[in-house]
Design an enzyme around this catalytic site. Structure first.
Site, PDB file in Angstrom:
ATOM      1  N   LYS A  95       0.738  -1.329   0.265  1.00 37.22           N
ATOM      2  CA  LYS A  95      -0.378   0.013   0.100  1.00 37.22           C
ATOM      3  C   LYS A  95       0.664   1.277   0.260  1.00 37.22           C
ATOM      4  O   LYS A  95       1.637   1.229   0.259  1.00 37.22           O
ATOM      5  CB  LYS A  95      -1.150  -0.202   1.231  1.00 37.22           C
ATOM      6  CG  LYS A  95      -2.218   0.203   1.116  1.00 37.22           C
ATOM      7  CD  LYS A  95      -3.067  -0.003   0.353  1.00 37.22           C
ATOM      8  CE  LYS A  95      -4.342   1.140   0.100  1.00 37.22           C
ATOM      9  NZ  LYS A  95      -5.228   0.193  -0.064  1.00 37.22           N
TER      10      LYS A  95
ATOM     11  N   ASP B  59      -6.757   4.683  -4.303  1.00 38.90           N
ATOM     12  CA  ASP B  59      -7.478   4.546  -3.419  1.00 38.90           C
ATOM     13  C   ASP B  59      -8.316   5.567  -2.921  1.00 38.90           C
ATOM     14  O   ASP B  59      -8.705   6.870  -4.438  1.00 38.90           O
ATOM     15  CB  ASP B  59      -6.540   4.122  -2.894  1.00 38.90           C
ATOM     16  CG  ASP B  59      -7.285   3.711  -0.893  1.00 38.90           C
ATOM     17  OD1 ASP B  59      -7.052   4.778  -0.301  1.00 38.90           O
ATOM     18  OD2 ASP B  59      -7.539   2.597  -0.859  1.00 38.90           O
TER      19      ASP B  59
END
Length: 457
Positions: A135, A175
């Site tokens: 991430k 995201d």
């Protein structure tokens, strides 16, 4: 964090692992929470298969392979130099290249990114696709910034990140705060710096340069596919249900649309300013126009719909006070706490399905369990986005483009398979219907088996 309810006791050996995680990562509450959630579920596994404790396998699983922190300088429209911080946590490549989104939001810090990357490892494992977990993000806030400012920021961000990513190394996606626009700017800069058209380096791309049909819809649709399968397993259906959805971003809007297609009535949704409740059902075209076209707050919906729709400002009430049959928290981590869970339970909610990453606190999950409410954790129900990103990678690798119908069918099949994995494992470990247990066990076993096969690396 609300600690009014005691948390389950860990296996003694795993308690030592958690203690080490807490000591090595001070102040990272979300990461601590995510690790504990997994460790609580795997006690029975390590008892039955003690080999998983050999060679510090679990300790290695809780430590990222690589953490990258870098400076992101950029120039705003007034010519002023701005500085933000960029992150990429490459947590596990045991199953394949690191895979996970990039988040642009003021709340982003290394602990948030680490928690998201850890969750991603198990989520990606559940898809059955050959992808590891990672991430990234930045504390940059795209709200109120011009296209030119966002382009310059994305180019500066990728100027550092490009050396750490690649289709066989690490494949970021979008995201919160990162959509097709931002992905496009980052892909353009990657291509410029590398002199390669490596389409598989980023997913969530625009259709004109290697993106996949159904990718925008995938996370929201996937959560609803999971919800429908879970309800069917219990003799129910979304048809005729009242559904509340927190958030009005990409995931929430597509979840609302798919739930409505399956016969549900969306009675409430929210953004950071508050929530709206419409007993006759949210007008999806209107809320889509307000959020995606006009970029306004949800209060505009109530103003345009009139007296039947109510707006409640943030801080004066919660969307989870609105009676519903199915709740889809699709906004952000730890948005739904114990008090919210008790309100949902008191109002007769039947199912809670996490469309975001870890939106329910441990205490909220405990309330659902005690009340017999169906609960689907984000690492299972939220996996549709990354699954479709992997399908985008397949299309890029084969220089192919699939139809919306083909991709959507693959997505639905993957989500049904994830549901069935979680349910069957919950039965195997003597807690039928505990989807959190099933998700954690399923993800852990797949990653642990790969780590054992690869040796101490």
């Amino acid at each position: 964090m609300n600690r009014s309810l005691p948390l389950p006791q860990l296996d003694e050996k795993l308690e030592l692992v958690l203690h080490d995680v807490l000591q090595r990562n001070p102040g990272e509450a979300e990461f601590h929470q995510a690790v504990r959630e997994v460790l609580e579920s795997i006690g029975h596994i390590v008892t039955k298969r003690p080999a998983y404790l050999d060679h510090a396998l679990i300790e290695r699983l809780c430590e990222p392979e690589r953490q990258i922190i870098f400076r992101v300088p950029w120039v705003d429209d007034k010519g002023q130099v701005r500085i933000n911080r960029g992150f990429r946590v490459q947590f596990s490549s045991a199953l394949g290249p690191f895979k996970g989104g990039i988040r642009f939001h003021p709340s982003v810090n290394v602990g948030i990114v680490k928690f998201l990357a850890f969750q991603q490892v198990f989520k990606n494992a559940l898809t059955g696709m050959p992808i590891g977990g990672g991430k990234g993000g930045s504390d940059f806030d795209p709200k109120g910034r011009s296209d030119g400012e966002i382009m310059r920021f994305c180019q500066s961000f990728m100027t550092e990140l490009w050396r750490h990513v690649g289709e066989y190394t690490d494949v970021p996606a979008g995201d919160i705060g990162v959509g097709q626009r931002e992905i496009g700017y980052m892909f353009g800069q990657f291509k410029r710096l590398t002199n390669r058209y490596e389409a598989g380096v980023l997913t969530g791309k625009g259709l004109s340069y290697g993106g996949s049909l159904a990718r925008s819809e995938a996370t929201g649709y996937g959560a609803v596919y999971f919800a429908q399968r879970m309800l069917e397993k219990n003799g129910q259906s979304l048809e005729g249900m009242r559904v509340s959805v927190s958030g009005t971003g990409n995931v929430a809007l597509h979840a609302m649309r798919k739930a409505a297609e399956l016969g549900a009535t969306i009675t409430a949704c929210s953004d950071s300013s508050g929530y709206i409740a419409d007993p006759e059902g949210i007008d999806l075209e209107l809320i889509w126009n307000i959020k995606e076209i006009r970029r306004e707050r949800v209060i505009s919906y109530a103003q345009e719909k009139g007296s039947q729709a109510k707006f409640v400002p943030k801080g004066t009430g919660s969307i989870w006070d609105v009676p519903c049959d199915c709740a889809l928290p699709c906004a952000t981590q730890n948005e739904l706490d114990r008090q919210n869970a008790m309100s949902l339970a008191a109002n007769g909610v039947l199912a809670v399905v996490e469309g975001a990453n870890m939106p329910c606190t441990p205490q909220a999950v405990d309330v659902f369990k005690q009340a017999g409410i169906l609960f689907a954790p984000g690492k299972a129900a939220n996996a549709g986005g990354v699954a479709t990103s992997a399908l985008e990678m397949q299309q890029n690798a084969s220089r192919d483009t699939w139809s919306f119908e083909k991709t959507n069918q693959r997505l639905e099949a993957i989500m049904i398979d994830i549901h069935d994995q979680c349910y069957n494992l919950s039965k195997e470990y003597d807690d039928p219907g505990n989807y959190a247990l099933g998700a954690n066990v399923g993800g852990f076993v797949r990653v642990a088996e790969a780590m054992q096969a690869l040796g101490v690396v």
